[in-house]
Design an enzyme around this catalytic site. Structure first.
Site, mmCIF file in Angstrom:
data_model
loop_
_atom_site.group_PDB
_atom_site.id
_atom_site.type_symbol
_atom_site.label_atom_id
_atom_site.label_comp_id
_atom_site.label_asym_id
_atom_site.label_seq_id
_atom_site.Cartn_x
_atom_site.Cartn_y
_atom_site.Cartn_z
ATOM 1 N N ASP A 101 0.861 -1.177 0.000
ATOM 2 C CA ASP A 101 0.000 0.000 0.000
ATOM 3 C C ASP A 101 0.907 1.240 0.000
ATOM 4 O O ASP A 101 2.110 1.138 0.276
ATOM 5 C CB ASP A 101 -0.851 -0.066 1.278
ATOM 6 C CG ASP A 101 -1.608 1.199 1.553
ATOM 7 O OD1 ASP A 101 -2.331 1.662 0.663
ATOM 8 O OD2 ASP A 101 -1.475 1.743 2.676
ATOM 9 N N ASP B 142 -0.345 5.077 1.041
ATOM 10 C CA ASP B 142 -0.624 6.043 2.114
ATOM 11 C C ASP B 142 -0.531 5.391 3.488
ATOM 12 O O ASP B 142 -1.213 4.411 3.777
ATOM 13 C CB ASP B 142 -2.035 6.637 1.950
ATOM 14 C CG ASP B 142 -2.082 7.730 0.889
ATOM 15 O OD1 ASP B 142 -1.306 8.686 0.995
ATOM 16 O OD2 ASP B 142 -2.902 7.599 -0.040
#
Ligand code: TMP
Ligand code: MG
Length: 297
Positions: free
Chosen positions: A49, A51
């Site tokens: 991922d 963020d």
């Protein structure tokens, strides 16, 4: 060398002995690590991922910007639109991190958040060339150790998929300003659509939000098929939705899931320990994933 490396899996890794590292099933993690080390870099791929996983959650107690926040906080967004985006975050972020709701219950709210935020952003008349400045003026930054991780994975030709519900153009700019985009990196995210004058007119392709990454994974089955001999995966995320990023990977043999738990910690720790093999609480570094990579590469 190999035997020494295999024998020195988990118990000798001081990064894993720290207080903020939670491992529910130590035996499983020990076995997994030994397996990943034994199989080596040619069998490995990374799925991560962006963020609050590659990017940093906070600094000196202050939240760091997500991709969306970079635009939201930029001087190019009028106060009235800032207020709309703030209100959206205050409404929907507590749902995103709610420990009691199921993913299925959260999905319609995430759809609403992303759709409303995107149309608000599009209404701000951003231009392609504004992005560099917006990132430079923001406090978005990478976790300590990302730069080493990126260059090392590149050097060893280990593919890295960055799978983000943020904004592709912004995350690439954050990586460029704080490290480098390398040829072994591939990004799946929400990319901005600019017209021939360089004006933002919308977002391209299917929406990726926090909890539909499984659908995105299936849409990218071609990517995973080309990597089908890389049967071992290190997955990194900060949300329960990130666990679905590897859905549809063919021939998967071993997956080591590393979760960053940044917020709402007490309420979510048990669930994270169930779901992720290794949970890193309030960690602003890549020390643990990097220590593991050092053993494998
Ligand atoms: P991800 O880290 O799972 O890829 O999700 C992206 C993050 O972006 C998610 O944690 C929520 C955040 N976000 C904002 O900060 N502002 C917004 O307007 C939207 C839609 C998302
Ligand atoms: Mg995240």
């Amino acid at each position: 060398v190999k035997i020494y490396k295999v024998m020195s899996c988990f118990s000798q890794m001081e990064e894993l002995q720290k207080e903020n590292v939670y491992i529910k099933d130590a035996e499983r993690v020990e076995k997994l690590l030994c397996q990943l080390i034994q199989d080596g870099k040619s069998k490995l791929q990374i799925i991560t991922d962006f963020d609050m996983t590659l990017s940093r959650f906070s600094i000196n107690g202050k939240r760091c910007a997500t991709c969306h926040n970079v635009l939201e906080n930029s001087s190019l967004v009028p106060e009235s639109k800032k207020q709309v985006l703030d209100e959206l975050r205050d409404t929907y972020y507590p749902i995103e991190i709610n420990a009691k709701m199921t993913i299925e219950e959260k999905i319609p709210f995430m759809m609403e958040w992303w759709t409303k935020a995107q149309s608000t952003i599009v209404a701000c008349n951003f231009r392609r060339e504004d992005l560099t400045r917006a990132v430079r003026e923001s406090n978005a930054m990478l976790r300590d150790g990302c730069d080493w991780q990126f260059s090392t994975l590149h050097e060893h030709k280990v593919p890295m998929l960055i799978f983000s519900a943020g904004i592709g153009d912004i995350l690439e700019e954050i990586i460029k300003q704080h490290s480098q985009m390398y040829a072994n990196m591939r990004v799946v995210s929400n990319y901005m659509d600019f017209n021939h004058d360089g004006m933002l007119v919308g977002f391209k392709g299917d929406l990726v939000h926090t909890y539909n990454k499984n659908e995105g994974a299936l849409r990218n089955s071609d990517y995973f098929t080309t990597l089908k001999d890389r049967r071992n995966i290190i997955l990194m995320g900060d949300s329960m939705g990130d666990l679905r990023m590897a859905d549809g990977v063919p021939n998967m043999q071993h997956i080591l899931k590393i979760g960053f738990l940044n917020d709402n910690i007490e309420e979510r720790l048990e669930k994270y320990k169930e779901a992720y093999d290794i949970v890193l609480v309030s960690d602003s570094t890549m020390d643990v994933p990097n220590a593991i990579l050092k053993k494998i590469l």
